[in-house]
Design an enzyme around this catalytic site. Sequence first.
Site, PDB file in Angstrom:
ATOM      1  N   HIS A  34       0.842  -1.206   0.000  1.00 42.60           N
ATOM      2  CA  HIS A  34       0.000   0.000   0.000  1.00 42.60           C
ATOM      3  C   HIS A  34       0.874   1.252   0.000  1.00 42.60           C
ATOM      4  O   HIS A  34       0.589   2.233  -0.704  1.00 42.60           O
ATOM      5  CB  HIS A  34      -0.874   0.052   1.260  1.00 42.60           C
ATOM      6  N   SER A 182       0.349  -8.923   1.483  1.00 43.21           N
ATOM      7  CA  SER A 182      -1.111  -8.918   1.520  1.00 43.21           C
ATOM      8  C   SER A 182      -1.522  -8.755   2.979  1.00 43.21           C
ATOM      9  O   SER A 182      -0.872  -9.315   3.870  1.00 43.21           O
ATOM     10  CB  SER A 182      -1.643 -10.254   0.982  1.00 43.21           C
TER      11      SER A 182
END
Length: 276
Positions: A34, A182
């Site tokens: 991210h 993840s």
Amino acid sequence: MKIIETVDEFRQAYALAKKPLGLAPTMGFLHEGHLSLVKRAREDNATVAVSIFVNPSQFGPNEDYGAYPRDMESDLRKLEEAGVDLVFAPDAAEMYPDGFDTYVDVGSIAERLEGGHRPGHFRGVATVVCKLLTIVRPDRVYFGQKDAQQCLVIKRLSRDLNLGAEVIVCPTVREADGLAMSSRNVNLNAEEREAARVLFKSLQLAEYMFFSGIKDANELRRQMRHTIEEEPLAKIDYVSVADGDTLRELDVAASPALVSVAVNFGKTRLIDNITL
Ligand code: PAF
């Protein structure tokens, strides 16, 4: 950094924000993947917005909506450090008020792979991303290549509905042993975490075979399955060698093919891919 929880308040912030504006949509529990989107958005735009919303409509009834990891405090710290200007963190009632009854269905690209194994998933993703793009009105929106099909679905959505944002796909960020970052990795126990290395191993095998001259897609899929099945904790959902634009399964692999896998380790389902 301004933290905004309502659509009305975001609209006011939008009016005051310097343009261009870049958005990284997330479901929180932020990791380096991210943050790589945020970093790229920071380079490209005068204002950077990040949305944090665990979107109920993209989870199936037997999926992990309730168990999806959340840590708002730590997320906000990371975003502040990364130089984010606006955080949009609505609750479910703000995004799906009583009587909400409009959904966005992207066509054939959303039906294969993840769409085939997670009915309704991309309807939920397309609906929430359509809403986020309409609320935040970014000039550019950033997604990770790890969710390759999601990127294709959102490009289609943005083009078909003229949502006006340039969709920018950033490379997958991996752990030192190759496991794609993840938020779900945190749910793996120690043995499952070790076993999950087989995902990237199988993708690397396909790449090695392809560049050694093996173009028979069935053979690539067969050898990848064989590698994954050697790991007793891994339960395969799919192994795919598909056209990178249409996601149709190929007989003969040709560049750029999308090689992708979805595998369960205990209760945790992981996906990964590479482009040949
Ligand atoms: O990739 C995700 O985290 C989600 O699918 C997204 C794009 C934020 C939509 O909820």
